[in-house]
Enzyme design. Structure first.
Site, short mmCIF file in Angstrom:
data_model
loop_
_atom_site.label_atom_id
_atom_site.label_comp_id
_atom_site.label_asym_id
_atom_site.label_seq_id
_atom_site.Cartn_x
_atom_site.Cartn_y
_atom_site.Cartn_z
N ASN A 9 -9.32 3.39 13.33
CA ASN A 9 -8.64 2.75 14.45
C ASN A 9 -7.41 3.25 14.58
O ASN A 9 -6.45 2.43 13.85
CB ASN A 9 -8.89 1.30 14.84
CG ASN A 9 -8.52 0.67 16.04
OD1 ASN A 9 -7.98 1.35 16.98
ND2 ASN A 9 -8.45 -0.56 15.83
N LYS A 11 -5.40 2.87 16.80
CA LYS A 11 -4.39 2.08 17.87
C LYS A 11 -3.28 2.95 18.63
O LYS A 11 -3.84 4.42 19.08
CB LYS A 11 -3.67 1.02 16.92
CG LYS A 11 -4.66 0.39 16.09
CD LYS A 11 -4.14 -0.75 15.54
CE LYS A 11 -5.26 -1.43 14.60
NZ LYS A 11 -4.81 -2.66 14.02
N HIS A 97 -11.44 -5.70 20.40
CA HIS A 97 -10.56 -5.69 19.21
C HIS A 97 -9.95 -7.07 19.46
O HIS A 97 -9.37 -7.24 20.62
CB HIS A 97 -9.66 -4.43 19.00
CG HIS A 97 -9.03 -4.34 17.79
ND1 HIS A 97 -7.78 -4.96 17.65
CD2 HIS A 97 -9.30 -4.01 16.71
CE1 HIS A 97 -7.43 -4.76 16.42
NE2 HIS A 97 -8.40 -4.13 15.73
N GLU A 99 -6.69 -7.19 19.10
CA GLU A 99 -5.24 -7.03 19.84
C GLU A 99 -5.73 -7.00 21.17
O GLU A 99 -4.78 -7.32 22.24
CB GLU A 99 -4.77 -5.73 19.42
CG GLU A 99 -4.12 -6.00 18.08
CD GLU A 99 -4.24 -4.72 17.06
OE1 GLU A 99 -4.40 -3.60 17.77
OE2 GLU A 99 -3.97 -4.91 15.69
N GLU A 169 -13.57 -8.64 11.67
CA GLU A 169 -12.21 -8.43 11.33
C GLU A 169 -11.71 -9.80 11.68
O GLU A 169 -11.03 -10.26 12.42
CB GLU A 169 -11.57 -7.22 12.53
CG GLU A 169 -12.20 -6.09 12.56
CD GLU A 169 -11.23 -5.07 13.06
OE1 GLU A 169 -11.01 -4.03 12.09
OE2 GLU A 169 -10.63 -5.18 14.07
N GLY A 175 -3.57 -5.51 9.33
CA GLY A 175 -2.11 -5.15 9.53
C GLY A 175 -1.27 -6.02 8.79
O GLY A 175 -0.11 -5.90 8.58
N SER A 215 -7.20 -4.62 6.74
CA SER A 215 -6.48 -4.03 5.56
C SER A 215 -7.23 -3.22 4.61
O SER A 215 -7.09 -3.47 3.32
CB SER A 215 -5.41 -5.00 4.78
OG SER A 215 -4.78 -5.63 5.65
N GLY A 236 -7.52 0.57 10.24
CA GLY A 236 -6.25 0.64 11.17
C GLY A 236 -5.26 1.49 10.30
O GLY A 236 -5.37 2.85 10.18
P1 PGA Z 1 -5.66 -2.65 9.46
O1 PGA Z 1 -6.41 -2.71 11.20
O2 PGA Z 1 -6.80 -1.79 8.58
O3 PGA Z 1 -4.25 -1.96 9.82
O4 PGA Z 1 -5.61 -3.92 8.89
C1 PGA Z 1 -7.55 -2.72 11.09
C2 PGA Z 1 -7.93 -2.92 12.62
O5 PGA Z 1 -7.31 -3.68 13.31
O6 PGA Z 1 -8.85 -2.60 13.03
#
Ligand code: PGA
Length: 253
Positions: A9, A11, A97, A99, A169, A175, A215, A236
């Site tokens: 992803n 983003k 997602h 976000e 998630e 993140g 993560s 991500g």
């Molecule tokens: P991350 O994000 O691996 O940076 O924690 C995962 C995601 O939001 O899909």
């Protein structure tokens, strides 16, 4: 056999030059994916077509959009339809997602509409669910996540629901560098599969891939993916570094 998926992803990151270089480096690694192993790249909208052309000759590599709109076409300035994605040969779309849920107020009901139209156009949704820290602290994460599934997925037929990929998630792990332990991931994935089995039957639930996100990196992917109910990851930060993501793809079980 369930699909095992390493999904990147990106983003809102990377310029087109950097995006092309990243894909080229991953393709150059010539990863020999097993039949049921897939690498999916959720790239920003403006890069979909270039990314699609770049990966089209690489076995079991696919491009995903990071979002789509719930309507077929029309006066919805700034939105992207699934018909557009289909016309670019894009096979996956990330929906729900955290976000998008948080910054763009996407509700479970609205996501149900997006899921409907994605399936109508044969685009595989990667449907994200997961709880915030306050819910985890209150130990009500199971009810919280079950409600996300109920309100967005329970109207589907058995046939349709198994076309959906789910990504669990936990928001507190996205993140933040703070990964759920592999036991926490397994526990929730097994619970999600039970929720699906209670509604759609065990056989259907067994066919649905459930990815873990939050993560995931080269150093922890293998352990997390090795859990029986974890079918890969949605990644991500670490998906922006070729060497990291190559190792993550190679960690699929
Ligand atoms: P991350 O994000 O691996 O940076 O924690 C995962 C995601 O939001 O899909």
């Amino acid at each position: 056999m369930r699909k095992q998926i390493a999904a990147a992803n990106w983003k809102m990151n990377l310029t087109i030059d950097k995006a092309e270089t990243l894909l080229a480096e991953i393709i150059a690694a010539e990863i020999n994916l097993e039949e049921n192993h897939f690498a999916v790249f959720a790239v920003p909208f403006p890069y979909l077509q270039i990314a699609q052309r770049k990966i089209e000759n690489t076995k079991n590599f696919f491009i995903a959009a990071q979002n789509c709109y719930s309507k077929e076409s029309g006066a919805y300035t700034g939105e992207v339809s699934v018909e557009m994605l289909q016309s670019l040969n894009v096979k996956y779309v990330v929906l729900g997602h955290s976000e998008r849920r948080e910054y763009f107020q996407e509700s479970n009901q609205f996501l149900a509409e997006k899921l409907n139209i994605a399936l109508e156009y044969n685009i595989t949704p990667i449907f994200c669910c997961g709880e915030p820290l306050s819910i985890r602290d209150a130990q009500t994460q199971n009810q919280f996540v079950a409600k996300q599934l109920e309100e967005s997925l329970f109207h589907f037929s058995k046939d349709d629901v198994q076309k959906i990929v789910i990504a669990y998630e936990p928001i507190w792990a996205i993140g933040t560098g703070k990964t759920a332990t592999s036991e926490q991931a397994q526990e929730m994935h097994a619970y999600l599969r039970k929720v699906l089995a209670d509604k759609f039957g065990k056989e259907i639930a067994e066919n649905i891939s459930i990815l873990y996100g939050g993560s995931v990196k080269a150093s922890n992917a293998k352990e997390i993916f090795s859990q029986p109910d974890v079918d890969g990851g949605l990644v991500g930060g670490a998906s922006l570094i070729a060497a990291e993501f190559i190792t993550i793809i190679n960690s699929l079980k």
